[in-house]
Design a protein around this motif. Structure first.
Motif, PDB file in Angstrom:
ATOM      1  N   VAL A 137      -9.026  -3.359   5.612  1.00  0.00           N
ATOM      2  CA  VAL A 137      -9.187  -3.753   7.173  1.00  0.00           C
ATOM      3  C   VAL A 137      -7.547  -4.179   7.458  1.00  0.00           C
ATOM      4  O   VAL A 137      -6.957  -3.675   8.443  1.00  0.00           O
ATOM      5  N   ALA A 138      -7.063  -5.243   6.484  1.00  0.00           N
ATOM      6  CA  ALA A 138      -5.648  -5.417   6.831  1.00  0.00           C
ATOM      7  C   ALA A 138      -4.657  -4.185   6.368  1.00  0.00           C
ATOM      8  O   ALA A 138      -3.595  -3.906   7.355  1.00  0.00           O
ATOM      9  N   GLU A 139      -5.089  -3.604   5.446  1.00  0.00           N
ATOM     10  CA  GLU A 139      -4.027  -2.630   4.829  1.00  0.00           C
ATOM     11  C   GLU A 139      -4.047  -1.203   5.644  1.00  0.00           C
ATOM     12  O   GLU A 139      -3.052  -0.670   6.033  1.00  0.00           O
ATOM     13  N   GLN A 140      -5.235  -0.578   5.771  1.00  0.00           N
ATOM     14  CA  GLN A 140      -5.385   0.655   6.616  1.00  0.00           C
ATOM     15  C   GLN A 140      -5.552   0.433   8.078  1.00  0.00           C
ATOM     16  O   GLN A 140      -4.900   1.368   8.626  1.00  0.00           O
ATOM     17  N   TYR A 141      -6.029  -0.628   8.493  1.00  0.00           N
ATOM     18  CA  TYR A 141      -6.233  -0.684  10.101  1.00  0.00           C
ATOM     19  C   TYR A 141      -5.525  -1.687  10.617  1.00  0.00           C
ATOM     20  O   TYR A 141      -5.130  -1.790  11.691  1.00  0.00           O
ATOM     21  N   ARG A 142      -4.538  -2.110   9.755  1.00  0.00           N
ATOM     22  CA  ARG A 142      -3.625  -3.218  10.295  1.00  0.00           C
ATOM     23  C   ARG A 142      -4.279  -4.221  11.056  1.00  0.00           C
ATOM     24  O   ARG A 142      -3.514  -4.626  12.254  1.00  0.00           O
TER      25      ARG A 142
END
Ligand code: SF4
Lengths: 380, 341
Positions: A210-215
Motif C-alpha cells: 500500500v505504501a510502496e506501490q500505491y503511495r
C-alpha cells in the motif's frame, strides 16, 4: 488485564486535536482516511471523535466487518443448511440476524432450525463432540483475527476423528481487500487506519504494497480514543512529508512480525482462493479454502446443491457502496426507515461493527451541541 | 421481505429492548388496557382499601444458572424486590414459580432455593406462595423462575418521571456493568482469566428507603439499571420525563476488571446489565448530600453524580465522552455481542 486510562484522557485528546488542526491546515487540502476495521468505526462514534477531528479530515468506513462482507448467497446457504434435518448450525451472534433470501438464521431458528450462537470455533467443536449423531456446521467467518481459532478447531477435529464437524467457510484476508479498494475506480482514499486485531496476527508486512506501490500511508491503530487520534496524526505527518509508510501506532499489541504460531496453523489448514465480497465483488486470493487433506470438512462440497446462485442485495439497499466508502449510511433510502437494527435489511445494519449500525446508534445528530457545552452542563 | 416484523416471535422480542417495547405497545397494552398498565412502570401501584399496593412480576431465564457473585435464585429475588423498591414501595411478599427442565440436578435446585431463601431474608420479604412445573428435556434451559412481588407505598411518597425538572441531578449508586460482565465472562469462558469479575446482585430497598427518609420530596424518580444497563435507563427516563439529559462519561465509575473484559469483547459497559445499582433523579440542592448519604452504605460506597437534567429535545441523552467528544446515548437494540474482528 490492565485498562489504560491514559488512552482516554480528555485533556490530552484536546491537545492532540489542536495539533491535528495545525497539521491539517499545513496540508491545505481535504484528506480522506479509511478506517478499514469496523471496530475503529465503532470507536470513532462511541467516543465522539468527530468533534475532535479537523473538518478537512474525512473518515471513510471500510469493509472491515466480516459479517457485512459475507455475500447474501452464502448467508442463504447457511439458512438452508440449518433447515436440513440432522444439522446443527453454529455461528457468531451477529451473523444470526443478517437476512438471507427470505429469512435470517435467527428467524430460521424461531421456525424450528437448530441454530446455536457460539463464541468461537472451539465451542462449535465441543457441540460436535456432544452430538455424535448430528452434523455440526461451523459458519466460519472473519478476518485473520478469528481464522487461527477455526484452523485449530479443524486440526483437533481431525486428530479426534470427529466426522460430524463441517465448515461453511467464508473467511477473508485483509490485504487483497485493500488492493481492491485502491483499484476501484469510484473509491478515493488518501490513507488507511490499519486494523488492530488483525495485525496482531499478521504483522505489518502484508500492508507494505500500500505504501510502496500505491503511495498511501497505513497506520495500524489501537481502539482507544487517543490511539485513533494519534494514528490520524501520524497519517497527516506522513502525507505532509510525502513519505508514506506502514507504521504501528498500536505497539502495545502489534509486533511487526505478527504471531508466528497463529500464522503457522492458518497456513497448514487453509490456502488462498478467489472470493466474493459483498460490495466489492470477487477479489482474487482474498478468501481461504481448506487445503486438500481437510477438504472433506468443507460443507460447500458436502452440500454443494444447497448453494444458491448469486443473490443481489435487496432493492434500494446501498450496502455495497457503504462498504466501499462511496456512500455514507444516511445516503441509503432504507436507512433508519425500512432498515433498522431490529429489522435489518442489509448486513451493515446488523453487527455492532457495521457502519450503518454505528451511524444509527451513535451518529444521528450527535454533536448537535458542541462537546464543551455538554461537559459543562454535566458538571454544573 | 426483510426490514419488517416477520410475524413470529424472535429471541430479540424478549431482550428488554426496542422489540420488547413494541410487543408491549402493539399487543399487550391494547388487549389489557387500563390506567395502571398504561403507566408502563417497573411496578404498578394500585389502591386497595386505603393502602397503596405495589405489584410487579418478572421471569428469570439466565444462562448459566450460577455465575460469579450470584445465581438465578438470588437474581429472581433481588430483581423483583428492586423493581418494587425503586418505585418507593416497601417490599413485603414474593411468590415464586419454578419451571424446571427434566434432568436438572436436585443439588443445583437445592442450591438455588437455598440462595433464594437467604436473599429473601436479606431483602426482608417472605416467599408466601409458589408453583412447580417440569418440562421435558430439551424444552427448557435447566431452570426458569418467575417471581411476583407485593409491597406497599408509604403515605406521602410520590415518585415518577413526570416529577423530573430541569436542573435536577442524576445519581448512580455505584459502578456499572458488573453483572453483565460477570455473566458474559462466564459464557465466553473467560471468567478464569479475568480476576475480580463479580455480579453486583444486591437488594436496593435499604438505599432507597434511606434516600426517601432523608430527602422527602426531593427524590423525583428512581430506576434500577438492569437489562440494557445504565445507558438504556437514562434514555428511558429522559423519554418518559420529556426532558434532555447531559451526562459526563468521566464521572461514571466502571470497575477495572469490567472495563478490561468489555475491552476484550468489544462491549460497552454502559449497556451491560447491573443487578444492584439504581439511578435516581434528585433535586439539585440535595444532590451532594444524597451522594454522601448513599456512600455510608456498603452497597452505595461508590455512589456518584453523573449528570444533569436540561431543557432540550425530550429523550435526548448527550454524553461528553472521556475523550472530550460528545455522543448521544440510545436504547439498546438487541443484545450486546462480542466483537468478531
Ligand atoms: S441502511 Fe440498511 S440497506 Fe441501507 S446500506 Fe445500510 S444496511 Fe444496507
Amino acid at each position: 488485564m490492565k485498562f489504560a486510562d491514559e488512552f482516554r484522557e480528555s485533556s490530552l485528546a484536546r491537545d492532540l486535536s489542536r495539533t491535528l488542526a495545525r497539521e491539517a491546515e499545513a496540508i491545505g487540502r481535504p484528506v480522506r482516511i479509511m478506517e478499514v476495521c469496523g471496530g475503529h468505526t465503532h470507536a470513532i462514534f462511541k467516543f465522539g471523535l468527530y468533534d475532535l477531528l479537523p473538518p478537512s479530515v474525512r473518515m471513510i468506513h471500510g469493509p472491515g466487518c466480516p459479517v457485512c462482507v459475507t455475500p447474501r448467497a452464502v448467508v442463504e446457504m447457511a439458512v438452508r443448511l440449518a433447515e436440513q434435518p440432522g444439522i446443527i448450525l453454529c455461528t457468531f451472534g451477529d451473523m444470526m440476524r443478517v437476512p438471507g433470501r427470505t429469512r435470517s438464521l435467527a428467524q430460521a431458528r424461531a421456525l424450528g432450525a437448530d441454530v446455536r450462537m457460539v463464541y468461537s470455533a472451539l465451542d462449535a467443536l465441543e457441540i460436535a463432540r456432544r452430538h455424535p449423531d448430528r452434523t455440526v456446521v461451523w459458519f466460519a467467518i472473519g478476518f485473520e483475527t478469528t481464522v487461527p481459532g477455526t484452523a485449530s478447531a479443524v486440526r483437533r477435529a481431525r486428530a479426534e476423528h470427529l466426522h460430524n464437524f463441517l465448515l461453511l467457510c467464508n473467511q477473508v484476508t485483509i490485504a487483497p481487500a485493500l488492493r481492491a479498494i485502491l483499484e476501484a475506480p469510484d473509491v478515493r482514499v488518501d490513507a488507511f487506519i490499519g486494523p488492530g486485531h488483525v495485525s496482531v496476527i499478521i504483522g505489518t508486512e502484508p500492508y507494505r504494497f500500500v505504501a510502496e506501490q500505491y503511495r498511501r500511508p497505513v497506520v495500524i491503530s489501537g481502539f482507544e480514543p487517543l490511539d485513533i487520534l494519534h494514528s490520524v496524526f501520524q497519517i497527516l505527518r506522513q502525507i505532509r512529508s510525502g513519505r508514506p509508510e506502514v507504521a504501528v501506532q498500536y505497539r502495545r499489541a502489534v509486533r511487526p512480525e505478527g504471531n508466528r504460531l497463529a500464522l503457522e496453523v492458518m497456513e497448514e489448514v487453509f490456502e488462498p482462493r478467489d472470493q466474493e465480497w459483498r460490495g466489492l465483488g470477487v477479489i482474487p486470493a482474498s478468501g481461504l479454502a481448506l487445503r486438500p487433506p481437510y477438504a472433506d470438512m468443507d460443507a460447500l462440497r458436502v452440500f454443494a446443491g444447497l448453494l444458491p446462485p448469486a443473490l443481489p442485495d435487496p432493492r434500494g439497499c446501498r450496502c455495497g457502496e457503504v462498504l466501499r466508502g462511496v456512500a455514507t449510511p444516511p445516503d441509503c433510502p432504507l436507512f433508519g426507515t425500512a432498515c433498522t437494527p431490529s429489522y435489518p435489511m442489509g448486513a451493515c445494519m446488523v453487527s455492532a461493527e457495521g457502519a450503518c449500525a454505528a451511524y444509527y446508534r451513535y451518529g444521528r445528530s450527535t454533536a448537535a451541541q458542541p462537546a464543551a457545552e455538554v461537559g459543562e452542563i454535566a458538571r454544573s | 421481505m426483510h426490514g419488517r416484523d416477520p410475524g413470529y416471535i424472535l429471541v430479540a422480542h424478549g431482550s428488554g429492548g426496542k422489540l420488547t417495547g413494541d410487543l408491549f405497545r402493539d399487543l399487550f397494552l391494547p388487549a389489557f388496557r387500563n390506567p395502571y398498565l398504561e403507566q408502563a412502570g417497573d411496578q404498578a401501584v394500585v389502591p386497595l382499601d386505603g393502602v397503596r399496593l405495589a405489584v410487579t412480576t418478572d421471569s428469570f431465564v439466565v444462562s448459566p444458572l450460577f455465575f460469579p457473585g450470584g445465581d438465578i435464585g438470588r437474581l429472581a429475588v433481588y430483581g423483583t424486590v428492586n423493581d418494587l423498591a425503586v418505585g418507593g414501595a416497601v417490599p413485603a411478599y414474593l411468590t415464586a414459580g419454578f419451571i424446571i427442565e427434566e434432568g436438572l440436578s436436585t443439588e443445583d435446585l437445592r442450591r438455588v432455593v437455598q440462595s433464594m431463601s437467604e436473599a429473601a431474608a436479606r431483602a426482608g420479604v417472605s416467599i408466601i406462595a409458589g408453583d412447580t412445573k417440569v418440562v421435558e428435556r430439551g424444552k427448557g434451559d435447566g431452570l426458569f423462575i418467575n417471581t411476583t412481588g407485593v409491597g406497599w407505598v408509604p403515605p406521602g411518597v410520590e415518585l415518577g418521571p413526570a416529577r423530573i425538572r430541569p436542573g435536577d441531578r442524576l445519581l448512580v449508586s455505584g459502578p456499572v456493568g458488573d453483572h453483565g460482565a460477570a455473566v458474559m465472562a462466564r459464557r465466553a469462558g473467560l471468567d478464569f482469566e479475568v480476576e475480580g469479575l463479580v455480579s453486583d446482585t444486591a437488594p436496593l430497598a435499604g438505599l432507597v428507603q434511606a434516600l426517601l427518609a432523608a430527602f422527602p420530596g426531593a427524590v423525583r424518580c428512581m430506576r434500577d439499571a438492569t437489562r440494557g444497563g445504565l445507558a438504556t435507563v437514562l434514555v428511558e427516563l429522559a423519554t418518559a420525563s420529556g426532558k434532555a439529559f447531559r451526562v459526563d462519561e468521566a464521572a461514571i465509575a466502571v470497575r477495572e476488571p469490567v472495563r478490561g473484559l468489555c475491552e476484550v469483547l468489544g462491549i460497552d459497559p454502559l449497556y451491560a446489565a447491573c443487578e444492584g445499582r439504581m439511578v435516581a433523579v434528585v433535586a439539585a440542592d440535595v444532590a451532594e448530600a444524597a451522594v454522601e448519604l448513599l456512600r455510608t452504605y456498603p452497597d452505595g460506597q461508590q455512589a456518584m453524580l453523573i449528570g444533569t437534567v436540561a431543557e432540550g429535545p425530550p429523550g435526548e441523552v448527550l454524553m461528553r465522552t472521556v475523550a472530550g467528544g460528545s455522543r448521544r446515548l440510545e436504547l439498546l437494540e438487541g443484545e450486546q455481542l462480542p466483537r468478531i474482528c
